[in-house]
Design a protein around this motif. Structure first.
Motif, mmCIF file in Angstrom:
data_model
loop_
_atom_site.group_PDB
_atom_site.id
_atom_site.type_symbol
_atom_site.label_atom_id
_atom_site.label_comp_id
_atom_site.label_asym_id
_atom_site.label_seq_id
_atom_site.Cartn_x
_atom_site.Cartn_y
_atom_site.Cartn_z
ATOM 1 N N LEU A 73 0.801 -1.223 0.000
ATOM 2 C CA LEU A 73 0.000 0.000 0.000
ATOM 3 C C LEU A 73 0.837 1.278 0.000
ATOM 4 O O LEU A 73 0.285 2.373 -0.050
ATOM 5 C CB LEU A 73 -0.928 0.019 1.226
ATOM 6 C CG LEU A 73 -1.998 -1.076 1.282
ATOM 7 C CD1 LEU A 73 -2.796 -0.962 2.572
ATOM 8 C CD2 LEU A 73 -2.926 -0.993 0.075
ATOM 9 N N GLU A 74 2.159 1.153 0.075
ATOM 10 C CA GLU A 74 3.010 2.332 0.184
ATOM 11 C C GLU A 74 2.753 3.346 -0.935
ATOM 12 O O GLU A 74 2.653 4.548 -0.701
ATOM 13 C CB GLU A 74 4.485 1.926 0.187
ATOM 14 C CG GLU A 74 4.970 1.343 1.498
ATOM 15 C CD GLU A 74 4.923 2.338 2.641
ATOM 16 O OE1 GLU A 74 5.047 3.552 2.396
ATOM 17 O OE2 GLU A 74 4.745 1.900 3.789
ATOM 18 N N ALA A 75 2.652 2.862 -2.173
ATOM 19 C CA ALA A 75 2.501 3.778 -3.316
ATOM 20 C C ALA A 75 1.150 4.472 -3.330
ATOM 21 O O ALA A 75 0.964 5.456 -4.047
ATOM 22 C CB ALA A 75 2.704 3.017 -4.626
ATOM 23 N N THR A 76 0.190 3.978 -2.546
ATOM 24 C CA THR A 76 -1.149 4.578 -2.550
ATOM 25 C C THR A 76 -1.306 5.658 -1.488
ATOM 26 O O THR A 76 -2.369 6.274 -1.408
ATOM 27 C CB THR A 76 -2.227 3.503 -2.311
ATOM 28 O OG1 THR A 76 -2.144 3.023 -0.957
ATOM 29 C CG2 THR A 76 -2.052 2.330 -3.259
ATOM 30 N N ARG A 77 -0.284 5.871 -0.688
ATOM 31 C CA ARG A 77 -0.381 6.858 0.390
ATOM 32 C C ARG A 77 0.207 8.181 -0.087
ATOM 33 O O ARG A 77 1.399 8.280 -0.342
ATOM 34 C CB ARG A 77 0.360 6.376 1.636
ATOM 35 C CG ARG A 77 -0.209 5.102 2.239
ATOM 36 C CD ARG A 77 0.439 4.861 3.605
ATOM 37 N NE ARG A 77 0.001 3.598 4.181
ATOM 38 C CZ ARG A 77 0.782 2.528 4.319
ATOM 39 N NH1 ARG A 77 2.035 2.574 3.900
ATOM 40 N NH2 ARG A 77 0.320 1.431 4.868
ATOM 41 N N ALA A 78 -0.623 9.191 -0.161
ATOM 42 C CA ALA A 78 -0.168 10.516 -0.587
ATOM 43 C C ALA A 78 0.081 11.396 0.628
ATOM 44 O O ALA A 78 -0.655 11.340 1.616
ATOM 45 C CB ALA A 78 -1.208 11.171 -1.488
ATOM 46 N N THR A 79 1.119 12.204 0.562
ATOM 47 C CA THR A 79 1.374 13.192 1.606
ATOM 48 C C THR A 79 0.266 14.240 1.559
ATOM 49 O O THR A 79 -0.099 14.705 0.474
ATOM 50 C CB THR A 79 2.739 13.868 1.389
ATOM 51 O OG1 THR A 79 3.752 12.860 1.383
ATOM 52 C CG2 THR A 79 3.028 14.895 2.474
ATOM 53 N N PRO A 80 -0.296 14.607 2.714
ATOM 54 C CA PRO A 80 -1.364 15.621 2.711
ATOM 55 C C PRO A 80 -0.947 16.887 1.959
ATOM 56 O O PRO A 80 0.149 17.416 2.172
ATOM 57 C CB PRO A 80 -1.572 15.902 4.210
ATOM 58 C CG PRO A 80 -1.194 14.616 4.875
ATOM 59 C CD PRO A 80 -0.043 14.076 4.069
ATOM 60 N N GLY A 81 -1.804 17.329 1.054
ATOM 61 C CA GLY A 81 -1.528 18.523 0.258
ATOM 62 C C GLY A 81 -0.913 18.240 -1.092
ATOM 63 O O GLY A 81 -0.857 19.132 -1.949
ATOM 64 N N ASP A 82 -0.440 16.994 -1.304
ATOM 65 C CA ASP A 82 0.209 16.665 -2.577
ATOM 66 C C ASP A 82 -0.786 16.320 -3.678
ATOM 67 O O ASP A 82 -0.421 16.268 -4.853
ATOM 68 C CB ASP A 82 1.175 15.492 -2.403
ATOM 69 C CG ASP A 82 2.461 15.913 -1.723
ATOM 70 O OD1 ASP A 82 2.621 17.116 -1.468
ATOM 71 O OD2 ASP A 82 3.298 15.036 -1.445
#
Length: 295
Positions: free
Chosen positions: A91-100
């Protein structure tokens, strides 16, 4: 060395209705249909991130909120997986940094040019990339770089506007946008003009536009005042054509493969091709294909 404003923003037009894939796309955005086990949009976002792009701009429509949710934290799912000791790396690639990740709505279907124009306030006065998720661009085998990374590397050298192109057999050019080529320098080709779906005998080259762009912000001003073109839509190709001659405009011949996942046949081809290359299933898929074909 030439200094050019870095490419940190990318626009993804994802407002389409996906009618060619009905009924699958009645409730699920086409961009979330999986190629093996990764949604189509994930491939495009990963390609952008590989190229150093930091801000993802989705131009969406009604019923497309699931695309954004794909890049959000799925609290219940992830908590359950953690409690059961499951590997979370998938799931790492599906986690976006807030605001990105930012979304804007294309409220009426007026074409690709209009979709890009809808992102004008976020793009601002910066050069930006465009990735069409339907065009699945796969890096060359053996550690090749993605299409957008190749384009960003070329942009850092020459600046201006760039489009990705691929060479196709001459008898296929009438299905695509084709460049009128000028001087060539390795993978770079000067663009003197753009022709949309020319007759085979009239095509200026066999280099087709393939769904990846780096454009200067001035294209937004061009789109602002542009009338409707082919199909009654605001065409991005028309806006780009107006910029040729006023700013540097080059094409990058992509070293890799393209799959047209906007069509059912292309979607199946991409699924098979990528599955065959997987270490965890390639041999089984190959054996299954032989069995189905009676080989």
């Amino acid at each position: 060395m030439n200094q050019h404003k870095p490419i940190k923003k990318a626009v993804f037009p994802v407002a389409g209705l996906g009618t060619r894939f009905l009924p699958a796309t009645k409730a699920i955005p086409k961009e979330l249909l999986p190629i093996v086990d990764r949604p189509l949009i994930q491939y495009a976002v990963d390609e952008a991130r590989e190229a150093g792009i930091e801000q993802i701009i989705f131009v969406t429509g009604r019923g497309k909120t699931a695309i954004v949710e794909h890049f959000d934290v799925a609290f219940e799912l992830e908590t359950t997986m953690e409690e059961r000791g499951k590997d979370m790396s998938v799931l790492e690639a599906t986690r976006a940094t807030p605001g990105d990740i930012i979304t804007v709505r294309q409220q009426v279907p007026l074409g690709l040019g209009h979709a890009i124009w809808c992102a004008r306030a976020i793009v601002g006065d910066e050069p930006f990339a465009i990735l069409l998720p339907d065009e699945l661009m796969v890096a060359k085998k053996g550690g090749g770089t993605g299409c957008m990374k190749q384009m960003v590397e070329a942009y850092n050298q020459v600046g201006g506007n760039l489009i990705s192109v691929l060479e196709v057999p001459q008898d296929e050019v009438s299905s695509y946008g084709v460049i009128d080529p000028g001087a060539e320098n390795g993978a770079l080709t000067e663009v003197k003009g753009l022709v949309e779906k020319p007759a085979v005998a009239e095509a200026p080259s066999n280099k087709i536009v393939s769904g990846r762009y780096i454009l200067q912000p001035e294209v937004m001003r061009t789109l602002e005042n542009q009338g409707k073109g082919a199909g009654g839509e605001i065409q991005l190709t028309d806006a780009m054509a107006k910029m040729i001659g006023t700013q540097p405009f080059n094409a990058v011949t992509f070293e890799g493969r393209r799959f047209d996942c906007g069509s059912k046949v292309g979607f199946v081809e991409a699924t098979l091709a990528l599955a065959l290359e997987r270490d965890d299933m390639g041999e089984e898929i190959r054996a299954m294909a032989k069995r189905l074909l009676g080989c």
